[in-house]
Motif scaffolding. Structure first.
Motif, PDB file in Angstrom:
ATOM      1  N   ARG A   4      23.940  41.660  67.418  1.00  0.00           N
ATOM      2  CA  ARG A   4      25.507  42.088  67.759  1.00  0.00           C
ATOM      3  C   ARG A   4      26.338  41.188  67.598  1.00  0.00           C
ATOM      4  O   ARG A   4      27.618  41.363  67.699  1.00  0.00           O
ATOM      5  CB  ARG A   4      25.350  42.889  69.216  1.00  0.00           C
ATOM      6  N   TYR A   5      25.898  39.915  67.389  1.00  0.00           N
ATOM      7  CA  TYR A   5      26.806  38.567  67.334  1.00  0.00           C
ATOM      8  C   TYR A   5      27.186  38.469  65.691  1.00  0.00           C
ATOM      9  O   TYR A   5      26.357  38.261  64.967  1.00  0.00           O
ATOM     10  CB  TYR A   5      26.418  37.314  67.847  1.00  0.00           C
ATOM     11  N   ASN A   6      28.283  39.170  65.531  1.00  0.00           N
ATOM     12  CA  ASN A   6      28.562  39.298  64.048  1.00  0.00           C
ATOM     13  C   ASN A   6      29.581  38.232  63.451  1.00  0.00           C
ATOM     14  O   ASN A   6      29.947  38.654  62.271  1.00  0.00           O
ATOM     15  CB  ASN A   6      29.333  40.874  63.840  1.00  0.00           C
ATOM     16  N   TYR A   7      29.895  37.216  64.247  1.00  0.00           N
ATOM     17  CA  TYR A   7      30.450  36.212  63.603  1.00  0.00           C
ATOM     18  C   TYR A   7      29.904  34.889  63.759  1.00  0.00           C
ATOM     19  O   TYR A   7      29.710  34.678  65.165  1.00  0.00           O
ATOM     20  CB  TYR A   7      32.143  35.960  64.206  1.00  0.00           C
ATOM     21  N   TRP A   8      29.809  34.018  62.851  1.00  0.00           N
ATOM     22  CA  TRP A   8      28.821  32.588  62.984  1.00  0.00           C
ATOM     23  C   TRP A   8      29.608  31.605  62.454  1.00  0.00           C
ATOM     24  O   TRP A   8      30.388  31.795  61.194  1.00  0.00           O
ATOM     25  CB  TRP A   8      27.683  33.093  62.517  1.00  0.00           C
ATOM     26  N   GLY A   9      29.562  30.445  63.163  1.00  0.00           N
ATOM     27  CA  GLY A   9      30.060  29.314  62.553  1.00  0.00           C
ATOM     28  C   GLY A   9      28.976  28.569  61.655  1.00  0.00           C
ATOM     29  O   GLY A   9      27.980  29.073  61.367  1.00  0.00           O
ATOM     30  N   GLN A  10      29.397  27.530  61.023  1.00  0.00           N
ATOM     31  CA  GLN A  10      28.731  26.993  59.874  1.00  0.00           C
ATOM     32  C   GLN A  10      27.622  26.023  60.209  1.00  0.00           C
ATOM     33  O   GLN A  10      26.642  25.727  59.577  1.00  0.00           O
ATOM     34  CB  GLN A  10      29.580  26.055  59.149  1.00  0.00           C
TER      35      GLN A  10
END
Length: 122
Positions: free
Chosen positions: A108-114
């Motif tokens: 459900r975590y739909n935004y991720w860093g690099q």
């Protein structure tokens, strides 16, 4: 929504390190945040998560050593890592979900860093 992780590096076993994740493009105060890590040849695993209201959860391997916190004024989430071990060596990713309730499902975590690399030498 963009996430920018920073602060990784090389540290000796027993040392400390703090990584940060700056979030832009969302209402940060209404966003749940998580730190996950992936070591070479291993699956990605939860390190810690913090809800928009500050409730925290930790992976078993880091309990008592790592602390997750957030600064809503700075749109930033932190991971303070103490008593580091060589097994903590991994790429650390911050992730975000637009939710005011605790979100435990990784998918459900739909935004991720690099990702930022943390290397702990023995």
């Amino acid at each position: 929504v963009q996430l920018q992780a920073s602060g990784g590096g090389l540290v000796q076993a027993g040392g400390s390190l703090r990584v940060s994740c700056l979030v832009s493009g969302s209402i940060f105060s209404a966003t749940g945040m998580g730190w996950y890590r992936q070591a070479p040849g291993k699956q990605r695993e939860l390190v810690a998560r913090i809800s928009s209201l500050g409730a925290t959860q930790y992976g078993d391997s880091v309990k008592g050593r790592f602390t997750i916190s957030r600064d809503n004024a700075q749109n930033t989430v932190y991971l303070q890592m103490n008593s580091l071990k060589p097994d903590d060596t991994a790429v650390y990713y911050c992730a975000a979900v637009e939710s005011v309730v605790v979100v435990t499902e990784e998918w459900r975590y739909n935004y991720w860093g690099q990702g930022t690399l943390v290397t702990v030498s023995s």
